[in-house]
Design an enzyme around this catalytic site. Structure first.
Site, PDB file in Angstrom:
ATOM      1  N   CYS A 168     -60.118 -13.561   1.113  1.00 13.29           N
ATOM      2  CA  CYS A 168     -59.459 -14.861   1.313  1.00 13.29           C
ATOM      3  C   CYS A 168     -60.338 -15.702   2.233  1.00 13.29           C
ATOM      4  O   CYS A 168     -61.554 -15.469   2.282  1.00 13.29           O
ATOM      5  CB  CYS A 168     -58.035 -14.674   1.857  1.00 13.29           C
ATOM      6  SG  CYS A 168     -57.941 -13.863   3.466  1.00 13.29           S
ATOM      7  N   ASN A 183     -59.388 -13.824   6.386  1.00 13.09           N
ATOM      8  CA  ASN A 183     -59.237 -12.355   6.442  1.00 13.09           C
ATOM      9  C   ASN A 183     -58.227 -11.930   7.512  1.00 13.09           C
ATOM     10  O   ASN A 183     -58.359 -10.867   8.118  1.00 13.09           O
ATOM     11  CB  ASN A 183     -60.596 -11.654   6.662  1.00 13.09           C
ATOM     12  CG  ASN A 183     -60.579 -10.149   6.389  1.00 13.09           C
ATOM     13  OD1 ASN A 183     -61.363  -9.410   6.968  1.00 13.09           O
ATOM     14  ND2 ASN A 183     -59.699  -9.676   5.539  1.00 13.09           N
ATOM     15  N   ARG A 222     -53.814 -13.205   3.814  1.00 10.92           N
ATOM     16  CA  ARG A 222     -53.655 -12.713   2.443  1.00 10.92           C
ATOM     17  C   ARG A 222     -54.469 -11.462   2.138  1.00 10.92           C
ATOM     18  O   ARG A 222     -53.937 -10.489   1.583  1.00 10.92           O
ATOM     19  CB  ARG A 222     -54.026 -13.832   1.447  1.00 10.92           C
ATOM     20  CG  ARG A 222     -53.054 -14.992   1.467  1.00 10.92           C
ATOM     21  CD  ARG A 222     -53.631 -16.216   0.788  1.00 10.92           C
ATOM     22  NE  ARG A 222     -54.763 -16.765   1.535  1.00 10.92           N
ATOM     23  CZ  ARG A 222     -55.486 -17.802   1.159  1.00 10.92           C
ATOM     24  NH1 ARG A 222     -55.203 -18.397   0.022  1.00 10.92           N
ATOM     25  NH2 ARG A 222     -56.484 -18.248   1.904  1.00 10.92           N
ATOM     26  N   SER A 223     -55.769 -11.476   2.459  1.00 11.36           N
ATOM     27  CA  SER A 223     -56.586 -10.327   2.030  1.00 11.36           C
ATOM     28  C   SER A 223     -56.285  -9.025   2.778  1.00 11.36           C
ATOM     29  O   SER A 223     -56.306  -7.959   2.155  1.00 11.36           O
ATOM     30  CB  SER A 223     -58.083 -10.661   2.039  1.00 11.36           C
ATOM     31  OG  SER A 223     -58.541 -10.973   3.322  1.00 11.36           O
TER      32      SER A 223
HETATM   33  P1  4NP Z   1     -56.086 -16.277   5.096  1.00 10.39           P
HETATM   34  O1  4NP Z   1     -55.290 -17.431   5.891  1.00 10.39           O
HETATM   35  O2  4NP Z   1     -57.257 -16.955   4.448  1.00 10.39           O
HETATM   36  O3  4NP Z   1     -55.076 -15.790   4.114  1.00 10.39           O
HETATM   37  O4  4NP Z   1     -56.487 -15.245   6.132  1.00 10.39           O
HETATM   38  C1  4NP Z   1     -55.881 -18.301   6.779  1.00 10.39           C
HETATM   39  C2  4NP Z   1     -56.152 -17.917   8.061  1.00 10.39           C
HETATM   40  C3  4NP Z   1     -56.687 -18.821   8.966  1.00 10.39           C
HETATM   41  C4  4NP Z   1     -56.957 -20.119   8.551  1.00 10.39           C
HETATM   42  C5  4NP Z   1     -56.711 -20.501   7.265  1.00 10.39           C
HETATM   43  C6  4NP Z   1     -56.168 -19.601   6.367  1.00 10.39           C
HETATM   44  N1  4NP Z   1     -57.505 -21.045   9.493  1.00 10.39           N
HETATM   45  O5  4NP Z   1     -57.639 -22.226   9.129  1.00 10.39           O
HETATM   46  O6  4NP Z   1     -57.802 -20.677  10.625  1.00 10.39           O
END
Ligand code: 4NP
Length: 146
Positions: free
Chosen positions: A3, A6, A9-10
């Site tokens: 994702c 990390n 979702r992942s």
């Molecule tokens: P992930 O979610 O890609 O599912 O781990 C996110 C985690 C952090 C951020 C965006 C999406 N961020 O903008 O910090």
């Protein structure tokens, strides 16, 4: 399982697939990574940990890392959570073999639709529940295929 950060979702996908593989006695290497480096070294988001704990899966010890080109050599199958991750992974691919390993994970359950697992980071706990059910279905298909 890949994702953006990390941390949501992942790592959830990694935990779900690990549990299913363990329960079925299937011995495969499973890992997750983010295309971004913002959260490298961090544990999964508390809400992801909590959602997974409700389902009997402990992901609290996982640590975020960034996807690298060597992951194409380490893994046979690479699952992207959304279209942006998909494009970012493909931008690192070196050849057709690398490219052939990358799949949008929801195409396992919704063939050809290129649906994205919604990013739950900026929402509430219910977003994490939805992600859990989507990934649970997709991971079931992965193990049917292996
Ligand atoms: P992930 O979610 O890609 O599912 O781990 C996110 C985690 C952090 C951020 C965006 C999406 N961020 O903008 O910090």
């Amino acid at each position: 399982m890949v994702c953006l950060g990390n941390i949501c979702r992942s790592p959830m996908a990694e935990g779900i697939l690990r549990k299913k593989a363990f329960d079925k006695g299937i011995n495969i290497e499973i890992d997750s990574a983010g295309t971004g480096d913002y959260h490298v070294g961090e544990h999964p988001d508390k809400r992801a940990v909590e959602t997974m704990a409700k389902c009997g899966i402990d992901i609290s010890d996982l640590r975020a890392r960034q996807f690298t080109v060597t992951d194409f050599d380490e893994f046979d199958e690479i699952y992207a959570m959304d279209d942006s991750n998909y494009k970012n992974i493909l931008s690192l691919s070196r050849n057709e073999l690398d490219e052939s390993k990358v799949t949008m994970i929801l195409n396992l359950t919704n063939k050809g639709e290129n649906r994205s697992v919604p990013d739950p980071y900026f929402g509430g706990l219910d977003g994490f529940d939805k992600v859990y059910y989507m990934l649970d279905d997709a991971c079931e298909v992965i193990l049917q295929n292996n």
